[in-house]
Design a protein around this motif. Structure first.
Motif, mmCIF file in Angstrom:
data_model
loop_
_atom_site.group_PDB
_atom_site.id
_atom_site.type_symbol
_atom_site.label_atom_id
_atom_site.label_comp_id
_atom_site.label_asym_id
_atom_site.label_seq_id
_atom_site.Cartn_x
_atom_site.Cartn_y
_atom_site.Cartn_z
ATOM 1 N N VAL A 21 0.849 -1.190 0.000
ATOM 2 C CA VAL A 21 0.000 0.000 0.000
ATOM 3 C C VAL A 21 0.889 1.246 0.000
ATOM 4 C CG1 VAL A 21 -1.951 -1.127 1.141
ATOM 5 C CG2 VAL A 21 -0.172 -0.076 2.531
ATOM 6 N N GLU A 22 0.304 2.382 -0.343
ATOM 7 C CA GLU A 22 1.043 3.637 -0.407
ATOM 8 C C GLU A 22 1.322 4.230 0.968
ATOM 9 O OE1 GLU A 22 2.182 5.406 -3.144
ATOM 10 O OE2 GLU A 22 1.680 3.643 -4.353
ATOM 11 N N GLY A 42 -12.750 0.476 0.713
ATOM 12 C CA GLY A 42 -11.665 -0.159 -0.030
ATOM 13 C C GLY A 42 -10.615 0.828 -0.496
ATOM 14 N N SER A 43 -10.872 2.131 -0.268
ATOM 15 C CA SER A 43 -9.919 3.182 -0.629
ATOM 16 C C SER A 43 -9.351 3.811 0.634
ATOM 17 C CB SER A 43 -10.611 4.277 -1.444
ATOM 18 O OG SER A 43 -11.096 3.760 -2.652
ATOM 19 N N VAL A 44 -8.082 4.190 0.571
ATOM 20 C CA VAL A 44 -7.430 4.898 1.674
ATOM 21 C C VAL A 44 -6.695 6.097 1.084
ATOM 22 C CG1 VAL A 44 -5.710 4.755 3.513
ATOM 23 C CG2 VAL A 44 -7.176 2.787 3.030
ATOM 24 N N ASN A 45 -6.956 7.267 1.638
ATOM 25 C CA ASN A 45 -6.345 8.509 1.152
ATOM 26 C C ASN A 45 -6.565 8.697 -0.346
ATOM 27 O OD1 ASN A 45 -5.378 9.020 3.746
ATOM 28 N ND2 ASN A 45 -3.458 7.948 3.349
ATOM 29 N N GLY A 46 -7.752 8.315 -0.821
ATOM 30 C CA GLY A 46 -8.104 8.499 -2.224
ATOM 31 C C GLY A 46 -7.558 7.451 -3.169
#
Length: 79
Positions: A21-22, A42-46
């Motif tokens: 992950v980023e 299912g999204s984190v920080n866009g």
């Protein structure tokens, strides 16, 4: 049933994502929960890692997942 080290609740989940992950280092797993007790869709920080309904998604380190069976808790090993 599956639980994470960050949550005492147990729920049925479907693994939707395994990988990097980023926002952190190391491999992570994304799961879709059967109840709206998650943190995201299912999204984190866009950044989308998988898709699910709002509050039904949860990403955590692979080392944080456990499965509950008839004998108790067992570490989830994803290879």
């Amino acid at each position: 049933m599956v639980t994470t080290s960050k949550s005492a609740s147990r729920m049925t989940v479907v693994v939707q994502f395994v990988g990097n992950v980023e926002f952190a280092s190391g491999p992570w797993v994304g799961v879709e929960l059967d109840l709206p007790e998650g943190k995201n869709n299912g999204s984190v920080n866009g950044i989308p890692y998988f898709r699910c309904r709002p509050r039904h998604g949860l990403l955590d380190t692979i080392n944080s997942l456990w499965i509950r069976n008839d004998e108790g808790l067992e570490k989830v090993l994803l290879i």
